[in-house]
Design an enzyme around this catalytic site. Structure first.
Site, PDB file in Angstrom:
ATOM      1  N   ARG A  92      -0.719   3.262  -1.679  1.00 51.27           N
ATOM      2  CA  ARG A  92      -0.862   2.192  -0.674  1.00 51.27           C
ATOM      3  C   ARG A  92       0.149   1.099  -1.067  1.00 51.27           C
ATOM      4  O   ARG A  92       0.296   0.809  -2.255  1.00 51.27           O
ATOM      5  CB  ARG A  92      -2.291   1.623  -0.646  1.00 51.27           C
ATOM      6  CG  ARG A  92      -3.327   2.649  -0.164  1.00 51.27           C
ATOM      7  CD  ARG A  92      -4.685   2.000   0.051  1.00 51.27           C
ATOM      8  NE  ARG A  92      -4.714   1.169   1.228  1.00 51.27           N
ATOM      9  CZ  ARG A  92      -5.671   0.259   1.475  1.00 51.27           C
ATOM     10  NH1 ARG A  92      -6.647   0.061   0.589  1.00 51.27           N
ATOM     11  NH2 ARG A  92      -5.652  -0.446   2.581  1.00 51.27           N
ATOM     12  N   GLN A 144     -15.156  -3.399   6.415  1.00 50.49           N
ATOM     13  CA  GLN A 144     -15.487  -3.640   4.998  1.00 50.49           C
ATOM     14  C   GLN A 144     -16.499  -4.774   4.856  1.00 50.49           C
ATOM     15  O   GLN A 144     -17.259  -4.813   3.886  1.00 50.49           O
ATOM     16  CB  GLN A 144     -14.219  -3.989   4.209  1.00 50.49           C
ATOM     17  CG  GLN A 144     -13.258  -2.839   3.988  1.00 50.49           C
ATOM     18  CD  GLN A 144     -12.193  -2.771   5.052  1.00 50.49           C
ATOM     19  OE1 GLN A 144     -12.431  -3.173   6.195  1.00 50.49           O
ATOM     20  NE2 GLN A 144     -11.030  -2.255   4.723  1.00 50.49           N
ATOM     21  N   ASP A 164      -4.450  -9.503  -1.792  1.00 53.41           N
ATOM     22  CA  ASP A 164      -3.840  -8.229  -2.178  1.00 53.41           C
ATOM     23  C   ASP A 164      -2.479  -8.431  -2.841  1.00 53.41           C
ATOM     24  O   ASP A 164      -2.035  -7.589  -3.608  1.00 53.41           O
ATOM     25  CB  ASP A 164      -3.720  -7.331  -0.952  1.00 53.41           C
ATOM     26  CG  ASP A 164      -5.090  -6.829  -0.537  1.00 53.41           C
ATOM     27  OD1 ASP A 164      -5.501  -5.764  -1.018  1.00 53.41           O
ATOM     28  OD2 ASP A 164      -5.785  -7.537   0.216  1.00 53.41           O
ATOM     29  N   ARG A 182     -11.055   1.086  -3.007  1.00 56.93           N
ATOM     30  CA  ARG A 182     -10.232   0.117  -2.277  1.00 56.93           C
ATOM     31  C   ARG A 182     -10.484  -1.267  -2.854  1.00 56.93           C
ATOM     32  O   ARG A 182     -11.386  -1.448  -3.657  1.00 56.93           O
ATOM     33  CB  ARG A 182     -10.559   0.149  -0.787  1.00 56.93           C
ATOM     34  CG  ARG A 182     -12.080   0.067  -0.557  1.00 56.93           C
ATOM     35  CD  ARG A 182     -12.485  -0.690   0.639  1.00 56.93           C
ATOM     36  NE  ARG A 182     -12.093  -2.072   0.589  1.00 56.93           N
ATOM     37  CZ  ARG A 182     -12.720  -3.021  -0.123  1.00 56.93           C
ATOM     38  NH1 ARG A 182     -13.761  -2.733  -0.886  1.00 56.93           N
ATOM     39  NH2 ARG A 182     -12.304  -4.267  -0.098  1.00 56.93           N
ATOM     40  N   GLY A 183      -9.666  -2.235  -2.418  1.00 59.28           N
ATOM     41  CA  GLY A 183      -9.768  -3.585  -2.989  1.00 59.28           C
ATOM     42  C   GLY A 183      -8.754  -3.672  -4.114  1.00 59.28           C
ATOM     43  O   GLY A 183      -8.655  -2.764  -4.962  1.00 59.28           O
ATOM     44  N   ALA A 184      -7.985  -4.780  -4.137  1.00 61.34           N
ATOM     45  CA  ALA A 184      -6.815  -4.844  -5.012  1.00 61.34           C
ATOM     46  C   ALA A 184      -7.124  -4.598  -6.501  1.00 61.34           C
ATOM     47  O   ALA A 184      -6.502  -3.732  -7.137  1.00 61.34           O
ATOM     48  CB  ALA A 184      -6.111  -6.182  -4.797  1.00 61.34           C
ATOM     49  N   ASN A 228      -3.566 -10.620   2.587  1.00 59.27           N
ATOM     50  CA  ASN A 228      -4.959 -10.178   2.471  1.00 59.27           C
ATOM     51  C   ASN A 228      -5.309  -9.430   3.758  1.00 59.27           C
ATOM     52  O   ASN A 228      -4.471  -9.292   4.660  1.00 59.27           O
ATOM     53  CB  ASN A 228      -5.884 -11.380   2.226  1.00 59.27           C
ATOM     54  CG  ASN A 228      -7.292 -10.948   1.817  1.00 59.27           C
ATOM     55  OD1 ASN A 228      -7.443 -10.166   0.874  1.00 59.27           O
ATOM     56  ND2 ASN A 228      -8.308 -11.421   2.496  1.00 59.27           N
ATOM     57  N   LYS A 229      -6.528  -8.959   3.835  1.00 60.01           N
ATOM     58  CA  LYS A 229      -6.977  -8.142   4.964  1.00 60.01           C
ATOM     59  C   LYS A 229      -6.625  -8.766   6.308  1.00 60.01           C
ATOM     60  O   LYS A 229      -6.739  -9.982   6.479  1.00 60.01           O
ATOM     61  CB  LYS A 229      -8.491  -7.937   4.830  1.00 60.01           C
ATOM     62  CG  LYS A 229      -9.153  -7.140   5.929  1.00 60.01           C
ATOM     63  CD  LYS A 229      -8.522  -5.782   6.170  1.00 60.01           C
ATOM     64  CE  LYS A 229      -8.446  -4.911   4.928  1.00 60.01           C
ATOM     65  NZ  LYS A 229      -7.596  -3.705   5.132  1.00 60.01           N
TER      66      LYS A 229
END
Ligand code: MRU
Length: 325
Positions: free
Chosen positions: A79, A183, A224, A45-47, A234-235
């Site tokens: 995703r 996270q 992201d 995960r994570g862009a 973003n998150k």
């Protein structure tokens, strides 16, 4: 620490981010099915890490030889919000005409570039943080995980902490736990502990109070997807943090590689926001924490308007937003 995403003996090898912080282990993914599953349950995960995983996934598909275009599309859409995933898939797919080895070579080149780009972007961002703040050493606030684990190596927003820590300029980091999948407390706190950087985990809802008490010199987050006008996806929770930071006069700095910029999207309103399954909110481990049948709104990301952001920093320096036409 090893690369978050790598290639060995015909397989994509990832650090299993679902197992952390309880266990540090790797997973070998030998099929596109395995990789799509790992992406969807956030084992990777994570862009920027998703961009690398997508590119290596195209190499898996190219060596398998069946329906490569369709398999690539399945990877690109595993995703929806982080644009880096489609970027990585598209770049690797561009080499398909030269055969699977060329696809793999392109994907591996992207992995090599990743750490260098992140070090450069976060170095520029460290300069911005030092320009925008006066107190030394710094008290920083982090949301989600934008560290080594969210990239192939080094990190973006957390990369700024590594640069400043090397210079003895970090007093501590307030780590938003980052509900619902944690996270921050599971991954960012783990990375800070490994690096010996002082930190405190806090509930996301404590961030505004911390700012009102003057405990935060600068907020650092990743991204992201960045729209042409500088709006940032973003998150979930990032937007609220930016509002609180603006209210309290705390600088709010976004750090990401250029591959996170989606120039085809004029404003953040056009960014697709992933909505994840209700059980992420109705259950905590094995325990039910909402009534049976509770309706749920569970967006995984939000969009922060450019006007609330002090600077968006990439490997090219501070980005100038393009006005919407
Ligand atoms: O759902 P996740 O964990 O993939 O979300 C990740 C984030 O929102 C990160 O902050 C973002 O990708 C920046 S990572 C360098």
């Amino acid at each position: 620490m090893r690369r978050t995403v790598d290639w060995a003996d015909g397989a994509v090898v990832i650090i299993d981010q679902v197992a952390l912080p309880g266990a540090y282990r790797t997973l070998e993914l030998r099929t596109v099915d395995d990789l799509v599953g790992a992406i969807q349950r956030l084992a990777v995960r994570g862009a920027p890490a998703l961009g690398a995983a997508g590119a290596l996934g195209v190499a898996l598909a190219a060596f398998a030889g069946d329906n490569v275009q369709a398999e690539a599309e399945r990877l690109a859409t595993a995703r929806p919000t982080a644009v880096n995933l489609r970027w990585g898939v598209t770049r690797a797919l561009g080499k398909l005409g030269e055969g699977p080895e060329a696809v793999l070579a392109e994907a591996l080149a992207m992995l090599d570039e990743d750490e260098h780009l992140n070090r450069t972007a976060s170095g520029h961002a460290a300069d911005v943080v030092l320009r925008e703040t006066t107190r030394r050493p710094l008290r920083l606030l982090s949301h989600c995980n934008a560290g080594h684990l969210a990239t192939v190596g080094w990190g973006t927003a957390l990369g700024v902490v590594w640069h400043l820590h090397e210079r003895g300029l970090v007093e501590s980091v307030l780590v938003d736990e980052t509900r619902p999948l944690l996270q921050g407390s599971r991954l960012t706190a783990w990375e800070l502990a490994q690096a010996g950087v002082p930190y405190r985990v806090q509930p996301d809802s404590a961030a505004a109070l911390a700012m009102s008490r003057g405990l935060v010199d600068c907020v650092l987050v990743g991204a992201d997807r960045i729209a042409a006008n500088g709006d940032v996806a973003n998150k979930i929770g990032t937007y609220g943090l930016a509002i609180a930071a603006a209210h309290h006069g705390v600088p709010f700095v976004v750090v990401a590689p250029e591959s996170t910029v989606d120039a085809s999207i004029a404003t953040g309103a056009d960014i697709e926001i992933e909505e994840r399954r209700p059980s992420e909110l109705t259950r905590f481990g094995d325990a039910r924490i909402a009534p049976d049948g509770a309706e749920v709104f569970n967006p995984a990301f939000d969009v922060t308007p450019a006007a609330l952001i002090t600077a968006v920093v990439t490997e090219n320096g501070v980005r100038t937003p393009q006005p919407t036409s």
